[in-house]
Enzyme design. Structure first.
Site, PDB file in Angstrom:
ATOM      1  N   CYS A   1       0.937   0.601   5.137  1.00 49.51           N
ATOM      2  CA  CYS A   1       0.427   0.423   3.766  1.00 49.51           C
ATOM      3  C   CYS A   1       0.300   1.771   3.056  1.00 49.51           C
ATOM      4  CB  CYS A   1      -0.895  -0.324   3.767  1.00 49.51           C
ATOM      5  SG  CYS A   1      -0.683  -2.061   4.213  1.00 49.51           S
TER       6      CYS A   1
ATOM      7  N   CYS B   1      -0.025  -7.156   5.603  1.00 50.37           N
ATOM      8  CA  CYS B   1      -1.361  -6.695   5.231  1.00 50.37           C
ATOM      9  C   CYS B   1      -1.674  -7.060   3.776  1.00 50.37           C
ATOM     10  CB  CYS B   1      -1.454  -5.171   5.353  1.00 50.37           C
ATOM     11  SG  CYS B   1      -1.368  -4.555   7.030  1.00 50.37           S
TER      12      CYS B   1
ATOM     13  N   GLU C   1      -0.949 -13.692   8.218  1.00 46.72           N
ATOM     14  CA  GLU C   1      -0.426 -13.476   9.569  1.00 46.72           C
ATOM     15  C   GLU C   1       0.612 -14.534   9.929  1.00 46.72           C
ATOM     16  OE1 GLU C   1      -3.902 -13.070  12.081  1.00 46.72           O
ATOM     17  OE2 GLU C   1      -4.334 -11.105  11.228  1.00 46.72           O
TER      18      GLU C   1
ATOM     19  N   CYS D   1      -3.720   0.801   6.674  1.00 49.79           N
ATOM     20  CA  CYS D   1      -2.920   1.173   7.856  1.00 49.79           C
ATOM     21  C   CYS D   1      -1.776   2.101   7.438  1.00 49.79           C
ATOM     22  CB  CYS D   1      -2.374  -0.082   8.541  1.00 49.79           C
ATOM     23  SG  CYS D   1      -0.907  -0.769   7.741  1.00 49.79           S
TER      24      CYS D   1
ATOM     25  N   ASN E   1      -4.441 -10.618   3.719  1.00 50.78           N
ATOM     26  CA  ASN E   1      -3.491 -10.548   4.839  1.00 50.78           C
ATOM     27  C   ASN E   1      -3.006 -11.944   5.218  1.00 50.78           C
ATOM     28  OD1 ASN E   1      -6.171 -10.876   5.840  1.00 50.78           O
ATOM     29  ND2 ASN E   1      -5.615 -10.103   7.853  1.00 50.78           N
TER      30      ASN E   1
ATOM     31  N   GLU F   1      -2.881  -5.271   1.412  1.00 52.68           N
ATOM     32  CA  GLU F   1      -2.477  -4.270   0.421  1.00 52.68           C
ATOM     33  C   GLU F   1      -1.032  -4.466  -0.014  1.00 52.68           C
ATOM     34  OE1 GLU F   1      -4.013  -3.812   3.291  1.00 52.68           O
ATOM     35  OE2 GLU F   1      -5.309  -2.043   3.284  1.00 52.68           O
TER      36      GLU F   1
HETATM   37  N1  THU Z   1      -4.851  -5.493   7.888  1.00 52.55           N
HETATM   38  C1  THU Z   1      -4.754  -5.474   6.531  1.00 52.55           C
HETATM   39  O1  THU Z   1      -4.459  -6.474   5.883  1.00 52.55           O
HETATM   40  N2  THU Z   1      -4.994  -4.293   5.913  1.00 52.55           N
HETATM   41  C2  THU Z   1      -5.412  -3.144   6.523  1.00 52.55           C
HETATM   42  O2  THU Z   1      -5.617  -2.141   5.860  1.00 52.55           O
HETATM   43  C3  THU Z   1      -5.630  -3.143   7.971  1.00 52.55           C
HETATM   44  C4  THU Z   1      -5.184  -4.345   8.705  1.00 52.55           C
HETATM   45  C5  THU Z   1      -4.641  -6.766   8.571  1.00 52.55           C
HETATM   46  C6  THU Z   1      -3.422  -6.861   9.431  1.00 52.55           C
HETATM   47  C7  THU Z   1      -3.819  -7.961  10.391  1.00 52.55           C
HETATM   48  O3  THU Z   1      -3.555  -9.219   9.783  1.00 52.55           O
HETATM   49  C8  THU Z   1      -5.318  -7.812  10.539  1.00 52.55           C
HETATM   50  O4  THU Z   1      -5.737  -7.019   9.423  1.00 52.55           O
HETATM   51  C9  THU Z   1      -5.747  -7.127  11.817  1.00 52.55           C
HETATM   52  O5  THU Z   1      -5.045  -5.953  12.025  1.00 52.55           O
END
Ligand code: THU
Length: 161
Positions: A115, A73, A64, A112, A62, A75
Site C-alpha cells: 500500500c 487491503c 479477503e 503495509c 479490506n 487502502e
Molecule cells: N490490511 C489492510 O487492509 N490494510 C493495512 O494497512 C494492513 C493490513 C488487511 C490485509 C488483510 O486482509 C488483513 O488486514 C490482515 O492482514
C-alpha cells in the site's frame, strides 16, 4: 562517502477528540466502514475513508479471499474506487482504522508495504501529498503529512524512463 539522513515528523494525539473537526469526522467514517470489510480469514477489519480535493468522501475496506494472496487491503480498494469514481481528483486526506475481532483496536496501524508503494504513486500522479490519519477504534491518533514519507528511496515511475 556521504551520509544521507531521511527523517519525517508526525503528530501524535491522545484521542480523536483532540483532532480538528474535519479530521475527526473522516476518522469516524473510517472506523464505521470497518463493518463493510470482508475479512473472514484474518478477522482483522480495516476501514479507510478519504476526502478528495473536490470535497467528496470515498471509502474502502479490506476484501479477503480463500486464495489468500488475492485479498486486497482497504487502502488499495479505496484508491481504486477514488480513481474510478473521480478520475484525476487528488486525495487530500486519508484516514485508516481497523476493528480487530480478536482483540483491542486501540493503537494506530500504518499501511503495509504494498500500500505504501501504491500511495506513493498516487501522490506522484496527483502531484500533491496525501495526509494520513491513523487510529484504532479509540486511543492514540497519528497524523502523517505525506504518505510517501513512509517509503524512503521508493522505486518510482521515474526509474522506468
Ligand atoms: N490490511 C489492510 O487492509 N490494510 C493495512 O494497512 C494492513 C493490513 C488487511 C490485509 C488483510 O486482509 C488483513 O488486514 C490482515 O492482514
Amino acid at each position: 562517502m556521504e551520509k544521507h539522513v531521511h527523517q519525517f515528523s508526525y503528530e501524535v494525539y491522545d484521542s480523536a477528540e483532540a483532532l480538528a473537526l474535519a479530521d475527526a469526522e473522516l476518522l469516524k467514517k473510517a472506523r464505521l466502514v470497518t463493518s463493510d470489510a470482508y475479512a473472514p480469514y484474518s478477522r482483522f477489519r480495516v476501514g479507510a475513508a478519504a476526502r478528495l480535493e473536490n470535497g467528496q468522501v470515498v471509502t474502502g475496506t479490506n476484501q479477503e479471499n480463500a486464495s489468500f494472496p488475492a485479498g486486497i487491503c482497504a487502502e488499495r480498494v479505496l484508491m481504486s474506487a477514488a480513481s474510478s469514481f473521480y478520475p484525476g481528483i487528488p486525495i487530500d486526506t486519508l484516514a485508516i482504522s481497523y476493528f480487530n475481532e480478536q482483540g483491542p483496536s486501540e493503537n494506530p496501524i500504518s499501511p503495509c508495504g504494498i500500500c505504501r508503494q501504491s500511495l506513493q504513486e498516487f501522490e506522484q500522479r496527483a502531484g500533491r501529498p496525501i495526509r494520513l490519519i491513523l487510529g484504532g477504534q479509540q486511543g492514540t491518533v497519528y497524523i502523517i503529512p505525506q504518505a510517501s514519507s513512509l517509503l524512503p528511496l521508493a522505486f518510482t515511475a521515474d526509474e522506468l524512463e
